[in-house]
Design an enzyme around this catalytic site. Sequence first.
Site, PDB file in Angstrom:
ATOM      1  N   ASP A   1      35.666   2.009  20.247  1.00 16.96           N
ATOM      2  CA  ASP A   1      36.579   3.129  20.050  1.00 16.96           C
ATOM      3  C   ASP A   1      36.599   3.967  21.320  1.00 16.96           C
ATOM      4  O   ASP A   1      35.675   3.928  22.134  1.00 16.96           O
ATOM      5  CB  ASP A   1      36.195   3.969  18.831  1.00 16.96           C
ATOM      6  CG  ASP A   1      34.685   4.100  18.650  1.00 16.96           C
ATOM      7  OD1 ASP A   1      33.937   3.887  19.617  1.00 16.96           O
ATOM      8  OD2 ASP A   1      34.257   4.411  17.526  1.00 16.96           O
TER       9      ASP A   1
ATOM     10  N   GLU B   1      38.449   8.620  14.997  1.00 19.72           N
ATOM     11  CA  GLU B   1      37.988   9.815  14.301  1.00 19.72           C
ATOM     12  C   GLU B   1      39.004  10.405  13.330  1.00 19.72           C
ATOM     13  O   GLU B   1      38.613  11.024  12.344  1.00 19.72           O
ATOM     14  CB  GLU B   1      37.606  10.905  15.328  1.00 19.72           C
ATOM     15  CG  GLU B   1      36.436  10.546  16.227  1.00 19.72           C
ATOM     16  CD  GLU B   1      35.092  10.635  15.518  1.00 19.72           C
ATOM     17  OE1 GLU B   1      35.060  11.027  14.337  1.00 19.72           O
ATOM     18  OE2 GLU B   1      34.076  10.306  16.158  1.00 19.72           O
TER      19      GLU B   1
END
Length: 376
Positions: free
Chosen positions: A70, A129
């Site tokens: 990520d 997120e």
Amino acid sequence: MTLDLIKIRRDLHQIPEIGLEEFKTQAYLLERIAEITNGKDFVEQRTWRTGILVFLKGSRPQKTIGWRTDIDALPVVEETGLAFASQHEGRMHACGHDMHMTIALGLLDTMVQVQPKNNLLFLFQPAEENEAGGMLMYEDGAFGNWQPDEFYGLHVRPDFKVGDIATNTSTLFAGTCEVFITFKGKGGHAAFPHNANDALVAASYFITQVQTIVSRNVDPIEGGVVTFGSMHAGTTNNVIAETATLHGTIRTLTQDMSLLIQKRVQEMARGIATSFDLEVDVTLKQGGYLPVENNSQLAKQLMTYFENASAVNLIDCLPAMTGEDFGYLLNKIPGVMFWLGIDTPYALHHPKMSPKEEVLSFAVDNISGFLKTRTN
């Protein structure tokens, strides 16, 4: 080429960006990827919004192995005091994604030296997120014919030491679901409650009643978490609140349990609304934040490899109630996620979270060895 992993990590740490706004991050990654893959004719790449896919075509491919990192940061004001602290006000790599990206670049640099037998895909995924970027990419067809047959990824963990790798053969992270509830009654003067309908009172009863879901509807062996961390109602002391809004989270280790709790939350909210004769709106937002369920066979193979790696302290760990959108991809593609120890006293998302940088070379050395067993 030989990468300066610490410099790369510090460069990335200074330019944190939140989900789907990782423009500087993407540009930096593309520069490093171009340097790493220069002259390698078996490497292709493409972008998806702020994400990047790098594909190493195998010499005799029978399958495609995937490695995912990520790339987004958090809306946190950094308090580390580091010389290379965030240069973006109100943004910080407080969840260690700068470490994740650096490790991925190091792995790419190692794996590109010799063309692998099987295909190898590196996914630099945005918006872990906040927007479940993995789900967005999958649903948009971003993988195309590069879709992996096996997918792997990691997450740093502050309370484990450098050298620790931890995972298990089942569920590693919980699935998470956001809950938004609004009770709507009738406002009025505090002196005339009979002419009003107090939404704050109804919401308070709901908050109390919802605690019984875990204690009375959830199998104690399975577990679950229902937390409402925000309630807003009313404007002053002598006005009866017309509306009350609640914001909470559901966390479970199986999707079936999540669906059960979601059902009970809705039933309780509607029941409270009926009993107080007011309206209620319930919105559930799970999106791509499914439980991170490791494939048992692949996890056993990964754990066996690291168990035999002299530099690694392998830990067979319990599940955690943290959420991760890699769960969506592992719901579609078999794979494994694991923890990587970074030995810092501050938790993930803390404004002083600062990993031990020596883990970078450790991770690249040991994880690349594992990837070579999957690609050759």
